[in-house]
Design an enzyme around this catalytic site. Structure first.
Site, PDB file in Angstrom:
ATOM      1  N   SER A 413       0.821  -1.215   0.000  1.00 13.62           N
ATOM      2  CA  SER A 413       0.000   0.000   0.000  1.00 13.62           C
ATOM      3  C   SER A 413       0.851   1.260   0.000  1.00 13.62           C
ATOM      4  CB  SER A 413      -0.975   0.008   1.173  1.00 13.62           C
ATOM      5  OG  SER A 413      -0.429  -0.594   2.293  1.00 13.62           O
ATOM      6  N   HIS A 434      -2.166  -2.401  -6.161  1.00 16.49           N
ATOM      7  CA  HIS A 434      -2.662  -1.983  -4.846  1.00 16.49           C
ATOM      8  C   HIS A 434      -4.174  -2.140  -4.803  1.00 16.49           C
ATOM      9  CE1 HIS A 434      -3.357   1.488  -1.796  1.00 16.49           C
ATOM     10  NE2 HIS A 434      -3.424   0.317  -1.215  1.00 16.49           N
ATOM     11  N   GLU A 446      -5.130   0.340  -7.881  1.00 16.67           N
ATOM     12  CA  GLU A 446      -4.077   1.290  -8.254  1.00 16.67           C
ATOM     13  C   GLU A 446      -2.906   0.441  -8.737  1.00 16.67           C
ATOM     14  OE1 GLU A 446      -3.207   5.432  -5.758  1.00 16.67           O
ATOM     15  OE2 GLU A 446      -2.887   3.537  -4.782  1.00 16.67           O
ATOM     16  N   ASN A 484      -3.115   6.999  -1.080  1.00 23.60           N
ATOM     17  CA  ASN A 484      -2.626   7.113   0.298  1.00 23.60           C
ATOM     18  C   ASN A 484      -1.759   8.353   0.485  1.00 23.60           C
ATOM     19  OD1 ASN A 484      -4.038   4.937   1.169  1.00 23.60           O
ATOM     20  ND2 ASN A 484      -2.336   3.485   1.034  1.00 23.60           N
TER      21      ASN A 484
HETATM   22  N1  LIG Z   1      -5.232  -4.307   5.230  1.00 18.58           N
HETATM   23  C1  LIG Z   1      -5.538  -3.427   4.302  1.00 18.58           C
HETATM   24  O1  LIG Z   1      -6.559  -2.710   4.395  1.00 18.58           O
HETATM   25  C2  LIG Z   1      -4.668  -3.265   3.111  1.00 18.58           C
HETATM   26  C3  LIG Z   1      -3.424  -3.883   3.068  1.00 18.58           C
HETATM   27  N2  LIG Z   1      -2.654  -3.779   1.950  1.00 18.58           N
HETATM   28  C4  LIG Z   1      -1.351  -4.429   1.903  1.00 18.58           C
HETATM   29  O2  LIG Z   1      -1.558  -5.834   1.727  1.00 18.58           O
HETATM   30  C5  LIG Z   1      -0.493  -6.549   2.313  1.00 18.58           C
HETATM   31  C6  LIG Z   1      -1.080  -7.590   3.244  1.00 18.58           C
HETATM   32  O3  LIG Z   1      -1.844  -6.954   4.221  1.00 18.58           O
HETATM   33  P1  LIG Z   1      -2.937  -7.742   5.064  1.00 18.58           P
HETATM   34  O4  LIG Z   1      -3.601  -8.761   4.236  1.00 18.58           O
HETATM   35  O5  LIG Z   1      -3.742  -6.721   5.743  1.00 18.58           O
HETATM   36  O6  LIG Z   1      -2.017  -8.513   6.143  1.00 18.58           O
HETATM   37  P2  LIG Z   1      -2.314  -9.848   6.938  1.00 18.58           P
HETATM   38  O7  LIG Z   1      -1.481  -9.787   8.148  1.00 18.58           O
HETATM   39  O8  LIG Z   1      -3.788 -10.040   7.107  1.00 18.58           O
HETATM   40  O9  LIG Z   1      -1.786 -11.002   5.964  1.00 18.58           O
HETATM   41  C7  LIG Z   1      -0.460 -11.204   5.606  1.00 18.58           C
HETATM   42  C8  LIG Z   1      -0.306 -12.701   5.366  1.00 18.58           C
HETATM   43  O10 LIG Z   1       0.963 -12.930   4.788  1.00 18.58           O
HETATM   44  C9  LIG Z   1       1.413 -14.183   5.255  1.00 18.58           C
HETATM   45  N3  LIG Z   1       2.855 -14.279   5.066  1.00 18.58           N
HETATM   46  C10 LIG Z   1       3.827 -13.635   5.750  1.00 18.58           C
HETATM   47  N4  LIG Z   1       5.042 -14.004   5.295  1.00 18.58           N
HETATM   48  C11 LIG Z   1       4.819 -14.870   4.276  1.00 18.58           C
HETATM   49  C12 LIG Z   1       5.673 -15.586   3.408  1.00 18.58           C
HETATM   50  N5  LIG Z   1       6.991 -15.470   3.465  1.00 18.58           N
HETATM   51  N6  LIG Z   1       5.117 -16.405   2.489  1.00 18.58           N
HETATM   52  C13 LIG Z   1       3.779 -16.552   2.422  1.00 18.58           C
HETATM   53  N7  LIG Z   1       2.936 -15.904   3.227  1.00 18.58           N
HETATM   54  C14 LIG Z   1       3.442 -15.066   4.155  1.00 18.58           C
HETATM   55  C15 LIG Z   1       1.000 -14.174   6.704  1.00 18.58           C
HETATM   56  O11 LIG Z   1       0.962 -15.486   7.228  1.00 18.58           O
HETATM   57  C16 LIG Z   1      -0.366 -13.521   6.635  1.00 18.58           C
HETATM   58  O12 LIG Z   1      -1.401 -14.484   6.523  1.00 18.58           O
HETATM   59  C17 LIG Z   1       0.382  -5.514   2.993  1.00 18.58           C
HETATM   60  O13 LIG Z   1       1.451  -5.187   2.146  1.00 18.58           O
HETATM   61  C18 LIG Z   1      -0.545  -4.322   3.170  1.00 18.58           C
HETATM   62  O14 LIG Z   1       0.114  -3.090   3.239  1.00 18.58           O
HETATM   63  C19 LIG Z   1      -3.078  -3.122   0.826  1.00 18.58           C
HETATM   64  C20 LIG Z   1      -4.299  -2.521   0.804  1.00 18.58           C
HETATM   65  C21 LIG Z   1      -5.174  -2.485   1.945  1.00 18.58           C
END
Ligand SMILES: NC(=O)C1=CN([C@@H]2O[C@H](COP(=O)(O)OP(=O)(O)OC[C@H]3O[C@@H](n4cnc5c(N)ncnc54)[C@H](O)[C@@H]3O)[C@@H](O)[C@H]2O)C=CC1
Ligand SMILES: CCCCCCCCCCCCCC(=O)CC(=O)SCCNC(=O)CCNC(=O)[C@H](O)C(C)(C)COP(=O)(O)OP(=O)(O)OC[C@H]1O[C@@H](n2cnc3c(N)ncnc32)[C@H](O)[C@@H]1OP(=O)(O)O
Length: 724
Positions: A413, A434, A446, A484
């Site tokens: 993000s 994104h 995005e 953002n």
């Molecule tokens: N939460 C939101 O509203 C938004 C988040 N993002 C971006 O999306 C990305 C993920 O965010 P979320 O889903 O919220 O986080 P989250 O914490 O819910 O999920 C991340 C997942 O990645 C997994 N993971 C970590 N290391 C790994 C690896 N080496 N191999 C495979 N899986 C692995 C974890 O086990 C976890 O399930 C981040 O970069 C965040 O900035 C983008 C837009 C909106």
């Protein structure tokens, strides 16, 4: 633009205006003349009206509203009345869509038949007008007021089966709809026409008109507060129940003329075309959507099945593409699968999907813990934690296991795409994608182009984005990209206002009254004050600052003492039942202004020796919104956003900016750039230490032009101010 041909004793009139047969002047003229010719020709016994190509007419030509051509003779009302008055049976043969003026044409006909997959509807409210060619007067005469109120105020499409049930269609036909239309017309050519002219019919549920319209009016005011068109639709439908057609149509026209010239209609129509422009990309050097062929994508993978990753997987599966999901360990993999299965089960329960379809869709998912399983996929989308080191590690691994022409995308993000790409030997095939939360629902994507991303990668990712149901906007690489990045000054100002005299509910109220559904401090509670605290810490680290030292972070706009005080007290937002607001219980949605928070704020101000003052709503409005708009202009002058329309679509589809203002850039054009620049300069002088108030050079240039520059031409000035 309407082809006239005879097949035996049937005259067939084809509206011919690709791609969607919009009813522009020449089409209307063609239909009008065609009816006249058929009427005069004694060998013609009946008439069929249909659309050439992929659809029946989908409505008036929206571009003609601004030019005034919509009113030119014959206008749509005159065409519909001409059709209805014809002394020979006229049949509408509908395939594809019959929307707006297209549906009005068909209601002017004496019969309507449709193909099995056709859809009808009145989407006018979405573009700020009403069905102004008799739609509000004829539809209730055919199907009654109640369903008409639903269809016209919602703008939703109605499928063939439902249209038949309601009585909009007289018959659903299999096979070629024109051939069937001709057969149908022949079968009714000797039937009397009285009783088939809709304008002469009575509204069937007229006795309930007052009750139905009162409740519909209350509902539209509740749901779409401030919107003019739905209110005008209800008014016009009420008239249909109370007045003969010839008088009702005059009232409908008067309401239509008011709406057509409203700022809301202009903004909504601008948004309609901006949304369609978004996927038409062009990059410096000239490559564009029109010149570059995308690579085919037959399979995808998602790395990280957390909140975002699981939603992204669903978008891919819903498009009928196989998808592999990789997780870090079995526990998180199971959690991701459960989340996805749960969401599909929910759709089945709500009747949005059949159990069979859900099963079929889920069978496209392949969960795994092995990166090696990704060796054959065409596109990988990474969605692991927002941590540069981790993302680089993941991209390094992907680069090794994936085939050499696979595209590697990151759902970051904020992070630098070039840095992520540098962990691979294929930076030309790396891009940011994104998504917005929840990813399976939000339409915005995005897409971030890195310094080395190739045009073919852009083309392929854009095509994939459309395939998975998104509106893709191509942007450049910088911290926070477009959305953002613009959010940052907006939230900073919201928090700064707390230190000067406002309380959270006062700030949020102003923003919500403007039309953004949730104010910035409620958003803070929703995201979590711990999350924003960590972001501040990470950004400070990136800049080599100590986030605990005020003198370090304040000059960079990273000093949020109220947020910090709340965070330190364990008030993390909705999830803990307390943040900028209090909540009945943890997780509850209703934010209640909290005297304790006001005490914390007052205490902070006393300690800092700040004299709190009453902050007028206009100042809250300007400081939050104008700082955001100023940043939007900076993304344009730097070439991070390619067009003002792109900035607007990002804010309309990703951040809940009210569509009836067109988006921040269109809104800026309505404020007037000279006035806007003046206010930004005023705040810049007042808060010279806040970088986000430094006026955009593009805005300054535009504001100095003798005459207002139309938004579509702002780009010409951006190139002269670009720092790239
Ligand atoms: N939460 C939101 O509203 C938004 C988040 N993002 C971006 O999306 C990305 C993920 O965010 P979320 O889903 O919220 O986080 P989250 O914490 O819910 O999920 C991340 C997942 O990645 C997994 N993971 C970590 N290391 C790994 C690896 N080496 N191999 C495979 N899986 C692995 C974890 O086990 C976890 O399930 C981040 O970069 C965040 O900035 C983008 C837009 C909106
Ligand atoms: C005193 C008496 C005086 C009387 C004065 C009053 C006289 C005034 C009479 C006027 C009466 C007007 C009556 C009326 O009811 C008003 C209308 O009909 S408003 C229009 C209603 N219809 C719509 O809003 C349909 C909009 N279109 C869509 O929803 C989708 O395009 C559709 C579902 C049909 C197809 O989707 P898809 O296949 O995804 O294609 P695209 O959306 O990408 O569209 C392709 C292409 O076509 C352009 N386009 C689509 N619709 C219109 C349109 N209605 N007008 C103009 N152009 C349209 C679209 O922009 C795309 O082109 P791009 O170049 O890519 O932008």
């Amino acid at each position: 633009m309407a082809d006239y041909r005879k097949q035996g004793d049937v005259a067939v009139l084809h509206a011919n205006n690709p791609p969607v047969n919009a009813l522009s002047y020449h089409v209307r003229q063609g239909l009008y003349d065609g009816i006249e010719a058929a009427e005069k020709d004694p060998s013609v016994k009946c008439i069929v009206i249909c659309g050439k190509g992929k659809t029946f007419p989908v409505g008036a030509d929206i571009r003609e509203f601004a030019s005034g051509s919509a009113k030119k003779f014959p206008n749509l009302i005159e065409v519909c009345d001409k059709i209805e008055a014809c002394t020979k049976p006229v049949v509408a043969a509908i395939h594809g869509f019959a929307l707006g003026g297209g549906l009005e044409i068909s209601l002017g006909c004496h019969y309507r038949i449709g193909g099995t997959s056709c859809k009808v509807g009145f989407p006018e409210v979405n573009i700020g007008v009403l069905p102004g060619a008799g739609g509000t007067q004829r539809l209730p005469r055919v199907i009654g007021l109640k369903p008409s109120l639903d269809i016209i105020t919602s703008g939703c499409h109605v499928g063939a089966k439902e249209a038949l049930k309601l009585g909009i269609l007289d018959k659903i036909v299999q096979g070629d709809v024109v051939t069937e239309g001709i057969k149908f017309a022949k079968s009714v050519q000797n039937q009397p026409l009285h009783g088939r002219r809709v304008s002469t019919m009575a509204v069937p549920d007229v006795s309930q008109a007052n009750a139905l319209c009162n409740s519909a009016m209350a509902e539209v005011k509740r749901k779409s507060s401030g919107l003019l068109a739905p209110v005008a639709c209800v008014k016009s439908l009420r008239v249909a129940a109370q007045t003969p057609y010839k008088d009702g149509i005059k009232i409908e026209s008067a309401l239509m003329l008011q709406l057509m010239t409203s700022g809301q209609a202009k903004a909504l129509q601008y948004a309609f075309f901006a949304e369609r422009l978004a996927s038409k990309w062009q990059v410096p050097g000239g490559a564009s959507h029109a010149t570059v062929t995308p690579r085919p994508v037959k399979s995808c993978a998602v790395v990280g099945g957390g909140y975002m990753g699981s939603g992204i997987v669903m978008c891919i599966l819903n498009a009928g593409l196989p998808c592999i999901l990789v997780e870090a360990n079995q526990k998180f993999l199971d959690r991701g699968i459960k989340m996805i299965q749960g969401l599909y089960a929910g759709s089945v329960k709500l009747g949005k999907m059949s159990e069979q379809d859900a099963k079929k869709t889920l069978s496209l998912l392949k969960p795994t813990l092995r990166y090696e399983d990704l060796k054959d996929v065409d596109v990988v989308i990474e969605a692991v934690f927002e941590d540069m080191k981790l993302k680089q590690e993941v991209f390094g691994k992907l680069d090794k296991v994936c085939k050499k022409d696979a595209l590697l995308c990151s759902n970051t993000s904020t992070l630098n795409i070039d840095k992520i790409a540098s962990a691979t030997r294929r930076p030309d095939r790396v891009m940011g994608m994104h998504f917005f939360a929840p990813a399976y629902y939000m339409k915005l994507l995005e897409n971030i182009r890195g310094a080395e991303t190739s045009p073919q990668t852009v083309a392929t990712v854009t095509q994939l984005s459309v395939k998975i149901g998104k509106v893709p906007v191509l942007v450049g690489n910088c911290h926070g990209f477009v959305g953002n990045r613009m959010m940052a000054p907006y939230t900073t100002e919201a928090q700064r206002l707390l230190e000067e005299g406002a309380y959270p509910h006062q700030v949020d109220q102003v923003i919500e009254e403007f039309g953004i559904p949730i104010g910035p401090l409620k958003v803070g509670d929703l995201t979590g004050l711990d999350v924003s605290w960590k972001i501040t810490r990470e950004v400070s680290r990136m800049l080599g600052l100590d986030h605990t030292k005020r003198e370090d972070v304040e000059p960079f706009g990273l000093y949020f003492p109220v947020r910090n005080a709340l965070y330190e007290k364990g008030r993390l937002g909705r999830k803990t039942g307390a943040g900028f607001y209090k909540y009945e219980k943890a997780g509850s949605k209703v934010a209640i202004p909290d005297p304790l928070v006001m005490d914390i704020i007052d205490h902070h101000c006393r300690e800092e020796g700040i004299d709190r003052r009453r902050i007028p709503p206009q100042e809250i409005y300007e400081r939050c919104l104008y700082s955001l708009i100023n940043e939007g202009f900076k993304t344009l002058e730097e070439g991070i956003a390619a067009r003002p329309e792109d900035v607007d679509i990002i804010w309309l589809l990703g951040y809940g900016w009210p569509r009836y203002t067109g988006g921040p850039m269109h809104f800026a054009s309505q404020i007037g750039l000279r006035r806007l620049y003046g206010r930004i300069e005023y705040y810049h002088n007042k808060y010279p230490d806040r970088d986000h108030w430094t006026p955009s050079r593009l805005l300054k240039t535009l504001s100095q032009q003798e005459h207002p520059v139309p938004l579509a031409q702002w780009g010409q000035f951006a190139s002269t101010t670009s720092r790239l």
